[in-house]
Design an enzyme around this catalytic site. Structure first.
Site, PDB file in Angstrom:
ATOM      1  N   HIS A  13      85.963  12.100   2.425  1.00 54.89           N
ATOM      2  CA  HIS A  13      84.669  11.764   1.831  1.00 54.89           C
ATOM      3  C   HIS A  13      84.504  12.460   0.471  1.00 54.89           C
ATOM      4  CE1 HIS A  13      80.228  10.901   2.054  1.00 54.89           C
ATOM      5  NE2 HIS A  13      80.212  11.951   1.247  1.00 54.89           N
ATOM      6  N   GLU A  14      84.691  13.768   0.461  1.00 53.83           N
ATOM      7  CA  GLU A  14      84.495  14.509  -0.786  1.00 53.83           C
ATOM      8  C   GLU A  14      85.550  14.129  -1.820  1.00 53.83           C
ATOM      9  OE1 GLU A  14      81.785  15.848  -1.225  1.00 53.83           O
ATOM     10  OE2 GLU A  14      81.158  15.943   0.866  1.00 53.83           O
ATOM     11  N   HIS A  18      84.455  11.110  -3.711  1.00 59.08           N
ATOM     12  CA  HIS A  18      83.594  11.494  -4.835  1.00 59.08           C
ATOM     13  C   HIS A  18      84.448  11.986  -6.009  1.00 59.08           C
ATOM     14  CE1 HIS A  18      79.621  11.088  -3.149  1.00 59.08           C
ATOM     15  NE2 HIS A  18      79.816  11.965  -2.182  1.00 59.08           N
ATOM     16  N   HIS A  42      85.947   9.347  -8.077  1.00 60.08           N
ATOM     17  CA  HIS A  42      84.933   8.751  -8.957  1.00 60.08           C
ATOM     18  C   HIS A  42      84.878   9.529 -10.272  1.00 60.08           C
ATOM     19  CE1 HIS A  42      80.722   6.619  -8.790  1.00 60.08           C
ATOM     20  NE2 HIS A  42      81.532   6.082  -9.667  1.00 60.08           N
TER      21      HIS A  42
END
Length: 688
Positions: free
Chosen positions: A478-479, A482, A485
């Site tokens: 999940h992290e 990010h 991105h």
């Protein structure tokens, strides 16, 4: 005109302050705590000078001499404050927290000095009025719109006395938010459960007991010590057989900031909610949620409320059925007459083992931290052609931190990546992604980003490496989503780069990457037994897939309850609320399964909305789930490592940042708007 200062600030000369020198990477080894305040103070003065130059220019305002100049002003201040506030989250101490309290009002005042600068706003407004004649690129149009709204939405049109009122509110909110977070961290660090009698450890895995033993030894204490840090708290609640000890841990965890002492957050919660409402009213909005959501995909609190309630309607019957099954199971197993919150993780884990013959202790040997890191790197390489090379040359703020140079297929620099995985006293709980420097292009020179993820994963012990639970594996992915991105950003302007997007869109890259954790093709790349190097058996992969919807109704209800609590503080006039607990109970009525615990309160430790940036935005996780389920369905149709789909996702989502409206970007990637059915099917809440 740029003003250079030779004045001493609190004993540190600017020429000797490493934070005020030019540096490519954060100079952690040279920074002393006493450098921060003078550096921030001086950087504010430098930024003020730059702003004054733009505002007082005698030339006609243009996009270049006003909007672009404004965008690139305050670079030194941005670099210094990013280092400071990232350390305040990941490696803080009493001194840093004190400085944070001192500089936050200065920064708040500076931001307001910009927004409420009449001459500057006149120039911005003049450019905005002629936007249709300027032949701007799409990104430039977005930047102009964003800059104009930053002024118009935040008080630039208010009369002077109202502007002063706004300044005072912002100053107070800045201090209250910091104080809230400091109290939560202090509460987390203050509690420990010391166990002397080994019989009280019944049910706990050996590796977990070994870690608790080493925590005790490091403090020169007897027995085993358990804390409220997630890698300690969650396994304890999941495996500890002794119910009264689970209750003790649960009560301590749920009562953070709710003890009526110096660390109590009830007054902070009430003040923050009321000040946010006053601020919104001052700016012409009904509530804080109306103000926030005007710049979100969801647009209004009514739409968010409808969205949450539609999901509630679908999830509640499933959640009630799952809860009844859990109650029946606990009754049959241990004659538990009434399930309490401290029973939830324990009996859910037992039931999961019963149904699927699967538990984290079977899985953990296949998820050695270093292997999972290699796995997420390999997934990024297969999808986006990225290469990660660990480097010892880059300075770190703590020995636990790992640093990587990230390059593309052709060896070109893409990003610098910091990764910080284990809990420690100076680090707040949870997991997050942040940046030390954004990607942007200035004077035809591209600056690549410095990206960081911070987690709190199980530490290695004397006999075992760091072995992750499956939940920790999905958290890392999940992290890292990010982080991608940020790394793959390809924009001109820093405020539109990477994760600088609408808040209910920012979770798409993170949540979509979690899907790879459930896929055989991805798991085979990195899920290998830490002792034998044997690949994870397909039987376990199938069990992971089968169990992925286990208690999905209850999990959905839990997430919805947090979103509804958030709205209950921010989508109303909170002026008459004087009892935090009573208000919270009303907000939880529609989603309640377990009996209330009078000693506990969620709001007083709800850092996402009272310290982080999620106020009136916690619904974003569920909103982004609709996007991620729909997006991953596209990957599955073409193959989870399809270069064609990955290129579309990279070029239309990851690299574009906030340069266009999120729905425009999403439709360009997917060819259509997202379908909520993809989420409901994946969650097992409707038939596939």
């Amino acid at each position: 005109m740029l003003i250079l200062f030779s004045k001493k600030f609190e004993g540190i000369m600017s020429t000797d302050n490493p934070l005020l020198q030019d540096f490519k990477y954060a100079p952690f080894s040279k920074i002393k705590t006493e450098h921060f305040k003078p550096a921030i103070t001086e950087a504010i003065q430098l930024a003020k000078s730059e702003i004054e130059t733009i505002a007082s220019a005698e030339t006609e305002p243009t996009f270049e001499n006003t909007i672009e100049e404004l965008e690139f002003s305050g670079e030194k201040l941005d670099r210094v404050t990013s280092i400071f506030f990232n350390l305040n989250s990941a490696e803080t101490n009493a001194e840093i927290q004190k400085i944070a309290q001192e500089v936050s009002p200065l920064l708040s005042e500076f931001r307001n000095d910009i927004i409420l600068n009449e001459d500057l706003f006149k120039r911005v407004k003049a450019v905005y009025k002629q936007k249709d004649q300027l032949n701007l690129t799409t990104e430039q149009k977005t930047l102009l719109d964003k800059k104009y709204k930053a002024f118009s939405r935040n008080g630039a049109n208010l009369p002077k006395e109202k502007q002063e009122e706004l300044r005072e509110i912002d100053k107070q909110l800045s201090a209250l938010s910091l104080n809230f977070g400091e109290n939560v961290l202090a509460e987390t660090n203050k509690f420990e459960l010391q166990i002397i009698d080994e019989k009280d450890l019944d049910g706990l895995p050996e590796s977990f007991k070994e870690e608790a033993k080493s925590v005790a030894e490091s403090s020169d204490k007897e027995g085993w010590i358990f804390t409220l840090d997630y890698p300690s708290y969650i396994p304890f609640m999941k495996y500890a057989k002794k119910r009264e000890l689970r209750k003790k841990m649960s009560l301590a965890f749920g009562a953070k900031g709710f003890h009526g002492d110096d660390l109590d957050n009830q007054k902070n919660v009430l003040k923050i909610a009321k000040l946010r409402y006053q601020r919104a009213q001052l700016l012409g909005f009904d509530t804080h949620a109306h103000f926030v959501l005007q710049e979100r995909m969801a647009e209004t609190p009514e739409k968010v409320d409808n969205f949450l309630n539609e999901l509630l309607e679908k999830a509640k019957p499933a959640a009630e059925k799952e809860f009844a099954a859990l109650e029946k199971f606990a009754k049959e197993l241990d004659q538990i007459d009434r399930l309490e919150k401290w029973d939830s993780a324990y009996y859910s884990e037992k039931l999961k083992q019963n149904l699927f013959n699967l538990d984290d202790e079977k899985l953990k040997p296949y998820f050695k931290l270093e292997n999972v890191i290699d796995g997420v790197f390999t997934v990024a390489s297969k999808l986006y052609g990225l290469q990660f090379n660990e480097t010892k040359e880059i300075e770190k703020y703590h020995p636990d931190v790992k640093t990587y140079n990230v390059t593309d297929e052709n060896g070109n620099d893409v990003a610098l990546f910091y990764a910080d995985f284990h809990p420690r006293p100076g680090k707040r709980g949870g997991a997050w992604m942040t940046e030390y420097k954004s990607q942007y292009v200035k004077n035809k020179k591209e600056e690549r980003p410095h990206v960081s993820i911070v987690c709190n994963f199980t530490k290695p012990t004397k006999s075992e490496p760091s072995l992750l639970t499956f939940n920790e594996v999905t958290t890392l992915f999940h992290e890292f989503g990010h982080a991608l991105h940020g790394m793959l950003a390809n924009t001109v302007y820093p405020s539109l780069s990477g994760p600088n997007v609408y808040w209910d869109f920012v979770e798409l890259p993170s949540q979509v990457l979690e899907n790879w954790c459930y896929e055989k093709e991805a798991l085979q790349l990195f899920a290998k037994h830490y002792k034998t190097d044997e690949a994870i058996p397909m039987e376990l992969v199938e069990k992971i897939k089968e169990s992925s919807n286990f208690q999905e109704g209850m999990q959905t209800l839990r997430q919805l309850s947090f979103g509804m609590l958030d709205l209950s503080w921010h989508a109303i006039n909170p002026s008459d609320i004087d009892d935090v607990k009573m208000h919270e109970n009303k907000a939880f009525e529609a989603t309640k399964l377990y009996p209330d615990v009078p000693e506990n309160c969620m709001s007083t430790a709800f850092s996402h909305i009272f310290q982080g940036g999620y106020s009136a935005g916690y619904y974003s996780y569920k909103w982004a789930e609709v996007l991620d389920a729909d997006a991953f369905e596209y990957f599955k149709e073409q193959g989870i490592f399809s270069k064609e789909v990955a290129d579309k996702f990279k070029n239309n989502i990851l690299s574009m940042g906030g340069t266009e409206h999120p729905m425009t970007l999403y439709k360009r990637f997917r060819g259509k708007e997202p379908q909520p059915d993809a989420l409901l099917k994946r969650a097992g809440l409707i038939e596939k």
